[in-house]
Motif scaffolding. Structure first.
Motif, PDB file in Angstrom:
ATOM      1  N   ARG A 109      22.247-109.509 -51.704  1.00  0.00           N
ATOM      2  CA  ARG A 109      21.220-109.832 -52.507  1.00  0.00           C
ATOM      3  C   ARG A 109      21.396-110.624 -53.654  1.00  0.00           C
ATOM      4  O   ARG A 109      22.477-110.656 -54.248  1.00  0.00           O
ATOM      5  CB  ARG A 109      20.440-108.489 -52.885  1.00  0.00           C
ATOM      6  N   ALA A 110      20.498-111.662 -54.113  1.00  0.00           N
ATOM      7  CA  ALA A 110      20.461-112.595 -55.092  1.00  0.00           C
ATOM      8  C   ALA A 110      19.257-112.209 -56.089  1.00  0.00           C
ATOM      9  O   ALA A 110      18.300-112.872 -55.705  1.00  0.00           O
ATOM     10  CB  ALA A 110      20.554-113.907 -54.927  1.00  0.00           C
ATOM     11  N   ASP A 111      19.521-111.087 -56.776  1.00  0.00           N
ATOM     12  CA  ASP A 111      18.194-110.597 -57.604  1.00  0.00           C
ATOM     13  C   ASP A 111      17.882-111.452 -58.823  1.00  0.00           C
ATOM     14  O   ASP A 111      16.571-111.744 -59.244  1.00  0.00           O
ATOM     15  CB  ASP A 111      18.450-109.118 -57.917  1.00  0.00           C
ATOM     16  N   ARG A 112      18.669-112.433 -59.083  1.00  0.00           N
ATOM     17  CA  ARG A 112      18.640-113.477 -60.188  1.00  0.00           C
ATOM     18  C   ARG A 112      19.060-114.747 -59.922  1.00  0.00           C
ATOM     19  O   ARG A 112      20.344-114.560 -59.547  1.00  0.00           O
ATOM     20  CB  ARG A 112      18.642-112.731 -61.458  1.00  0.00           C
ATOM     21  N   LYS A 113      18.617-115.634 -60.415  1.00  0.00           N
ATOM     22  CA  LYS A 113      19.380-117.122 -60.383  1.00  0.00           C
ATOM     23  C   LYS A 113      20.584-117.010 -61.357  1.00  0.00           C
ATOM     24  O   LYS A 113      20.370-116.751 -62.304  1.00  0.00           O
ATOM     25  CB  LYS A 113      18.397-118.131 -60.681  1.00  0.00           C
ATOM     26  N   LYS A 114      21.882-117.352 -60.783  1.00  0.00           N
ATOM     27  CA  LYS A 114      22.957-117.675 -61.547  1.00  0.00           C
ATOM     28  C   LYS A 114      23.263-118.921 -61.920  1.00  0.00           C
ATOM     29  O   LYS A 114      24.197-119.206 -62.856  1.00  0.00           O
ATOM     30  CB  LYS A 114      24.157-116.940 -60.652  1.00  0.00           C
ATOM     31  N   ALA A 115      22.550-119.871 -61.207  1.00  0.00           N
ATOM     32  CA  ALA A 115      22.709-121.383 -61.602  1.00  0.00           C
ATOM     33  C   ALA A 115      22.216-121.759 -62.736  1.00  0.00           C
ATOM     34  O   ALA A 115      21.055-121.248 -63.139  1.00  0.00           O
ATOM     35  CB  ALA A 115      22.253-122.161 -60.337  1.00  0.00           C
ATOM     36  N   LEU A 116      22.745-122.715 -63.634  1.00  0.00           N
ATOM     37  CA  LEU A 116      22.220-123.125 -64.783  1.00  0.00           C
ATOM     38  C   LEU A 116      21.120-124.113 -64.206  1.00  0.00           C
ATOM     39  O   LEU A 116      21.233-124.538 -63.245  1.00  0.00           O
ATOM     40  CB  LEU A 116      23.369-123.909 -65.539  1.00  0.00           C
ATOM     41  N   GLU A 117      20.241-124.368 -65.229  1.00  0.00           N
ATOM     42  CA  GLU A 117      19.181-125.468 -65.056  1.00  0.00           C
ATOM     43  C   GLU A 117      20.016-126.869 -65.165  1.00  0.00           C
ATOM     44  O   GLU A 117      20.756-126.910 -65.794  1.00  0.00           O
ATOM     45  CB  GLU A 117      18.182-125.227 -65.813  1.00  0.00           C
ATOM     46  N   ARG A 155      34.140-128.782 -57.290  1.00  0.00           N
ATOM     47  CA  ARG A 155      33.152-127.877 -56.327  1.00  0.00           C
ATOM     48  C   ARG A 155      33.105-126.495 -56.694  1.00  0.00           C
ATOM     49  O   ARG A 155      33.370-125.608 -55.586  1.00  0.00           O
ATOM     50  CB  ARG A 155      33.755-128.204 -55.077  1.00  0.00           C
ATOM     51  N   GLY A 156      32.715-126.306 -57.923  1.00  0.00           N
ATOM     52  CA  GLY A 156      32.610-124.677 -58.500  1.00  0.00           C
ATOM     53  C   GLY A 156      33.739-123.843 -58.147  1.00  0.00           C
ATOM     54  O   GLY A 156      33.681-122.653 -57.854  1.00  0.00           O
ATOM     55  N   ILE A 157      34.972-124.201 -58.343  1.00  0.00           N
ATOM     56  CA  ILE A 157      36.060-123.506 -57.982  1.00  0.00           C
ATOM     57  C   ILE A 157      36.086-122.102 -58.817  1.00  0.00           C
ATOM     58  O   ILE A 157      35.932-122.089 -60.033  1.00  0.00           O
ATOM     59  CB  ILE A 157      37.545-124.259 -58.432  1.00  0.00           C
ATOM     60  N   PRO A 158      36.365-121.192 -58.330  1.00  0.00           N
ATOM     61  CA  PRO A 158      36.376-119.901 -58.777  1.00  0.00           C
ATOM     62  C   PRO A 158      37.438-119.658 -59.803  1.00  0.00           C
ATOM     63  O   PRO A 158      38.576-120.376 -59.654  1.00  0.00           O
ATOM     64  CB  PRO A 158      36.715-118.777 -57.624  1.00  0.00           C
ATOM     65  N   PHE A 159      37.402-118.926 -60.994  1.00  0.00           N
ATOM     66  CA  PHE A 159      38.338-118.732 -61.933  1.00  0.00           C
ATOM     67  C   PHE A 159      39.698-118.089 -61.550  1.00  0.00           C
ATOM     68  O   PHE A 159      40.693-118.918 -61.800  1.00  0.00           O
ATOM     69  CB  PHE A 159      37.898-117.925 -63.188  1.00  0.00           C
ATOM     70  N   VAL A 160      39.610-117.534 -60.126  1.00  0.00           N
ATOM     71  CA  VAL A 160      40.773-116.767 -59.940  1.00  0.00           C
ATOM     72  C   VAL A 160      41.708-117.966 -59.274  1.00  0.00           C
ATOM     73  O   VAL A 160      42.826-118.111 -59.260  1.00  0.00           O
ATOM     74  CB  VAL A 160      40.458-115.744 -58.831  1.00  0.00           C
ATOM     75  N   ASP A 161      41.089-118.899 -58.544  1.00  0.00           N
ATOM     76  CA  ASP A 161      41.543-119.986 -57.939  1.00  0.00           C
ATOM     77  C   ASP A 161      41.937-121.066 -58.863  1.00  0.00           C
ATOM     78  O   ASP A 161      43.212-121.477 -58.713  1.00  0.00           O
ATOM     79  CB  ASP A 161      40.917-120.829 -56.877  1.00  0.00           C
ATOM     80  N   LEU A 162      41.470-121.056 -59.961  1.00  0.00           N
ATOM     81  CA  LEU A 162      41.888-122.108 -61.105  1.00  0.00           C
ATOM     82  C   LEU A 162      43.223-121.704 -61.839  1.00  0.00           C
ATOM     83  O   LEU A 162      43.915-122.349 -62.101  1.00  0.00           O
ATOM     84  CB  LEU A 162      40.931-122.152 -61.970  1.00  0.00           C
ATOM     85  N   ALA A 163      43.054-120.176 -61.996  1.00  0.00           N
ATOM     86  CA  ALA A 163      44.375-119.677 -62.578  1.00  0.00           C
ATOM     87  C   ALA A 163      45.441-119.819 -61.867  1.00  0.00           C
ATOM     88  O   ALA A 163      46.713-119.772 -62.369  1.00  0.00           O
ATOM     89  CB  ALA A 163      43.872-118.170 -62.950  1.00  0.00           C
ATOM     90  N   TYR A 164      45.318-119.663 -60.426  1.00  0.00           N
ATOM     91  CA  TYR A 164      46.761-119.662 -59.511  1.00  0.00           C
ATOM     92  C   TYR A 164      47.167-121.011 -59.246  1.00  0.00           C
ATOM     93  O   TYR A 164      47.786-121.177 -58.242  1.00  0.00           O
ATOM     94  CB  TYR A 164      46.376-118.566 -58.611  1.00  0.00           C
ATOM     95  N   LEU A 165      46.290-121.991 -59.515  1.00  0.00           N
ATOM     96  CA  LEU A 165      46.710-123.531 -59.144  1.00  0.00           C
ATOM     97  C   LEU A 165      48.102-123.792 -59.587  1.00  0.00           C
ATOM     98  O   LEU A 165      48.545-123.496 -60.421  1.00  0.00           O
ATOM     99  CB  LEU A 165      45.940-124.248 -59.671  1.00  0.00           C
ATOM    100  N   HIS A 166      48.834-124.391 -58.673  1.00  0.00           N
ATOM    101  CA  HIS A 166      50.164-124.904 -58.965  1.00  0.00           C
ATOM    102  C   HIS A 166      50.339-126.446 -59.348  1.00  0.00           C
ATOM    103  O   HIS A 166      49.352-127.098 -58.681  1.00  0.00           O
ATOM    104  CB  HIS A 166      51.323-124.467 -57.895  1.00  0.00           C
ATOM    105  N   THR A 253      28.689-117.865 -67.221  1.00  0.00           N
ATOM    106  CA  THR A 253      29.624-117.266 -66.797  1.00  0.00           C
ATOM    107  C   THR A 253      30.491-117.869 -65.860  1.00  0.00           C
ATOM    108  O   THR A 253      29.959-119.212 -65.262  1.00  0.00           O
ATOM    109  CB  THR A 253      29.255-116.042 -66.302  1.00  0.00           C
ATOM    110  N   THR A 254      31.479-117.454 -65.365  1.00  0.00           N
ATOM    111  CA  THR A 254      32.378-117.813 -64.529  1.00  0.00           C
ATOM    112  C   THR A 254      31.658-118.353 -63.188  1.00  0.00           C
ATOM    113  O   THR A 254      31.822-119.468 -62.550  1.00  0.00           O
ATOM    114  CB  THR A 254      33.751-117.389 -63.999  1.00  0.00           C
ATOM    115  N   TYR A 255      30.598-117.488 -62.680  1.00  0.00           N
ATOM    116  CA  TYR A 255      29.998-117.451 -61.638  1.00  0.00           C
ATOM    117  C   TYR A 255      28.983-118.713 -61.753  1.00  0.00           C
ATOM    118  O   TYR A 255      28.766-119.494 -60.639  1.00  0.00           O
ATOM    119  CB  TYR A 255      29.124-116.236 -61.645  1.00  0.00           C
ATOM    120  N   ALA A 256      28.665-118.885 -62.973  1.00  0.00           N
ATOM    121  CA  ALA A 256      27.589-120.143 -63.309  1.00  0.00           C
ATOM    122  C   ALA A 256      28.187-121.441 -62.627  1.00  0.00           C
ATOM    123  O   ALA A 256      27.280-122.226 -62.198  1.00  0.00           O
ATOM    124  CB  ALA A 256      26.958-120.067 -64.531  1.00  0.00           C
TER     125      ALA A 256
END
Length: 317
Positions: A109-117, A155-166, A253-256
């Motif tokens: 479910r997406a109970d609230r919008k997570k995207a910025l305006e 392209r909205g890279i998740p923080f976990v992927d950003l942290a582990y980039l080599h 947030t990072t999700y945003a």
């Protein structure tokens, strides 16, 4: 419970141990949270797996909702129990029960919008571009903003992927990496502005393997996972401060970053399959669940720059 029976909590412990041995620390963390919640529901008593029933599961679902858990958290915990139960069935530890999970929630479910305006992300991009023109080393608040905008532009890279980039993942202006969540290979073409941000934030130690100075421990270790969790919490805290300073209404947030890119890409008529791959969702239907429309769907000229970033980073190989 007889001596030869296995409890749900014991089966969870076995699976969590296997996940940790395989370096799947994130999944192990989720499973640990799920079994902790179930143990609290069952007042710390072991639950024989043969006694797991639709009634018990429904009571657990109600218990979670009474604790103000979101429906997505409920779904995550129920699916963890289902996965552990299925593993026990495969190992002949318990008999299969048809439709055991039929009446508990396992959806999305997406109970609230997570995207910025559009006005908010447009402002962040423009202010970040201005700060890059000075050529000065950014302070902590500016780094936070640059990292957020870079995540959006990648392209909205998740923080976990950003942290582990080599460092080896970036060849010229092309970034190639695998999503840690899905294992899917992704390729993003960086705009000149994104390359400038990368150069400003990147680590310069040739002996340091990661692209950005977020982690210190070797990839795949528990220490690296704990460092990532700490870095994620700290980054979200800095984003909350940045949001207050900017007077933004939307949650920052990072999700945003990810949901803003996905929503704008959908608005730009980029194929939903590309968006779904970038989001790491199991299907296009799941992705469309999250894509809440902007309250102001008109894209003004000031945000055309943002749209160009979205379109230029839409390639997947």
């Amino acid at each position: 419970m007889s001596r030869n029976e296995i409890a749900l909590q014991e089966m969870f412990s076995l699976v969590i141990g296997e996940l940790r041995e395989g370096g799947r620390w994130g999944t192990a963390h989720i499973y640990q949270s799920a079994v902790n919640a179930f143990s609290a529901f069952n007042k710390g008593q072991p639950m024989p797996m043969r006694r797991l029933s639709p009634t018990v599961l429904k009571r657990f679902e109600n218990f979670l909702r009474q604790r103000n858990c979101s429906w997505n958290t409920v779904s995550t915990y129920i699916k963890a129990i289902r996965s552990v139960f299925n593993r026990a069935v495969d190992r002949k530890m318990v008999r299969y029960v048809p439709r055991l999970f039929e009446h508990v929630y396992t959806g999305t479910r997406a109970d609230r919008k997570k995207a910025l305006e559009t006005a908010d992300i447009g402002c962040l991009v423009r202010e970040t571009e201005k700060s890059l023109q000075g050529g000065k080393l950014p302070n902590t608040r500016q780094k936070t903003r640059i990292f957020f905008v870079l995540m959006f532009m990648l392209r909205g890279i998740p923080f976990v992927d950003l942290a582990y980039l080599h460092k080896r993942d970036l060849q010229g202006n092309t970034l190639s990496y695998r999503r840690r969540k899905t294992g899917r290979a992704l390729t993003v073409s960086l705009t000149p502005e994104a390359m400038q941000m990368v150069r400003m934030l990147a680590d310069r130690d040739p002996d340091y393997p990661y692209l950005f100075p977020i982690l210190q421990s070797e990839e795949g270790t528990e220490a690296a996972y704990r460092e990532y969790q700490s870095a994620l919490r700290a980054f979200n805290q800095r984003l909350a401060v940045l949001r207050q300073c900017l007077g933004m209404q939307s949650a920052l947030t990072t999700y945003a970053a990810r949901h803003t890119w996905a929503t704008m890409a959908y608005h730009c008529e980029i194929h939903p399959g590309i968006i779904s791959e970038a989001m790491g969702h199991s299907s296009i239907t799941v992705t469309e669940t999250y894509l809440k429309p902007f309250s102001n769907r008109k894209i003004d000229e000031a945000n055309q720059r943002v749209i160009s970033f979205v379109r230029s980073g839409a390639c997947i190989v």
